[in-house]
Scaffold this active site. Structure first.
Site, short mmCIF file in Angstrom:
data_model
loop_
_atom_site.label_atom_id
_atom_site.label_comp_id
_atom_site.label_asym_id
_atom_site.label_seq_id
_atom_site.Cartn_x
_atom_site.Cartn_y
_atom_site.Cartn_z
N PRO A 9 -2.95 -5.20 -5.80
CG PRO A 9 -1.31 -6.56 -4.87
CD PRO A 9 -1.55 -5.61 -6.00
CG ASN A 10 -5.00 -7.26 -0.79
OD1 ASN A 10 -5.85 -8.14 -0.82
ND2 ASN A 10 -3.71 -7.52 -0.68
NE ARG A 17 -5.93 -3.35 2.11
CZ ARG A 17 -4.79 -3.07 1.48
NH1 ARG A 17 -4.77 -2.32 0.39
NH2 ARG A 17 -3.65 -3.56 1.91
CE1 TYR A 22 -3.34 1.01 2.89
CE2 TYR A 22 -4.33 -0.80 4.13
CZ TYR A 22 -3.23 -0.22 3.52
OH TYR A 22 -2.02 -0.87 3.53
CG ASN A 73 -1.66 2.24 -4.33
OD1 ASN A 73 -0.74 1.48 -4.00
ND2 ASN A 73 -2.55 2.68 -3.46
CB ALA A 76 1.65 -5.96 -1.10
CD GLU A 97 6.02 4.90 -5.09
OE1 GLU A 97 6.95 5.71 -5.31
OE2 GLU A 97 6.12 3.93 -4.33
CG HIS A 99 2.19 4.15 -1.67
ND1 HIS A 99 1.95 2.87 -2.10
CD2 HIS A 99 3.37 4.53 -2.22
CE1 HIS A 99 2.95 2.48 -2.85
NE2 HIS A 99 3.83 3.46 -2.94
NE ARG A 106 0.99 1.03 6.98
CZ ARG A 106 0.23 0.29 6.17
NH1 ARG A 106 -0.01 0.71 4.93
NH2 ARG A 106 -0.28 -0.84 6.59
C1 DQA Z 1 -0.52 0.87 -0.09
C2 DQA Z 1 0.60 0.61 0.91
C3 DQA Z 1 1.17 -0.77 0.71
O1 DQA Z 1 2.22 -1.01 1.64
C4 DQA Z 1 0.10 -1.82 0.94
O2 DQA Z 1 0.62 -3.11 0.71
C5 DQA Z 1 -1.11 -1.57 0.13
C6 DQA Z 1 -1.59 -0.20 -0.03
C7 DQA Z 1 -1.21 2.22 0.16
O3 DQA Z 1 -1.95 2.65 -0.72
O4 DQA Z 1 -1.03 2.83 1.21
O5 DQA Z 1 -1.78 -2.49 -0.32
O6 DQA Z 1 0.03 0.91 -1.39
#
Ligand code: DQA
Length: 145
Positions: A9-10, A17, A22, A73, A76, A97, A99, A106
């Site tokens: 998501p996102n 964003r 990011y 990735n 959240a 994984e 990020h 964080r």
């Molecule tokens: C994320 C880190 C997560 O905590 C966050 O919710 C994201 C992006 C990252 O790529 O840094 O949506 O996975």
């Protein structure tokens, strides 16, 4: 070799964003960068993004017998989803994984990662380069054995 790159998501909002966290690269540019990199390395890549937990579970399940490795990735859902962890364990494919931000530096709630238990490696805080590093890791692992 087929590698699937899954974003949760996102991540479709990349470039818009929180650019301080990011970066300014859009999701479309990220996809292009990953495709170009995979071409260079001679591997097939398939990209998938969803804002929906069940769709991510479905896609991970669908990877069985089709992918040699997964870069994920989960956004959240990293910090909340036992369902995504269980799907990853079910298919038992080599998984990395990723990020973009450094989740360990964080908010405390970002320190928990469910998916980590099903991953061979975590790359966190390397920006979008983390995706190509993860692809390299999967290629290296396959070449080793
Ligand atoms: C994320 C880190 C997560 O905590 C966050 O919710 C994201 C992006 C990252 O790529 O840094 O949506 O996975």
């Amino acid at each position: 070799m087929n590698i699937r790159v899954i974003n949760g998501p996102n991540l479709n909002m990349l470039g818009i964003r929180e650019p301080d966290i990011y970066g300014k690269t859009t999701y479309a540019s990220l996809c292009q960068m990953i495709k170009d990199y995979a071409d260079e390395k001679g591997v097939d890549v398939e990209l998938f993004q969803s804002n929906h937990e069940g769709d991510l579970v479905d896609y991970i399940q669908d990877s069985l017998g089709k992918a040699d490795g997964i870069v994920i990735n989960p956004g959240a859902y990293t910090h909340t989803s036992i369902a995504i962890l269980d799907a990853a364990k079910a298919v038992n494919l080599p998984m990395v994984e990723v990020h973009i931000s450094d989740v360990d530096e964080r908010e405390p709630f970002r320190k928990t990662s469910y998916i980590r238990a099903a991953c061979l490696k975590t790359i966190s805080g390397h920006g979008i380069s983390g995706y190509t590093e993860a692809i390299d890791f999967l290629i290296g692992r396959k070449n080793e054995g």
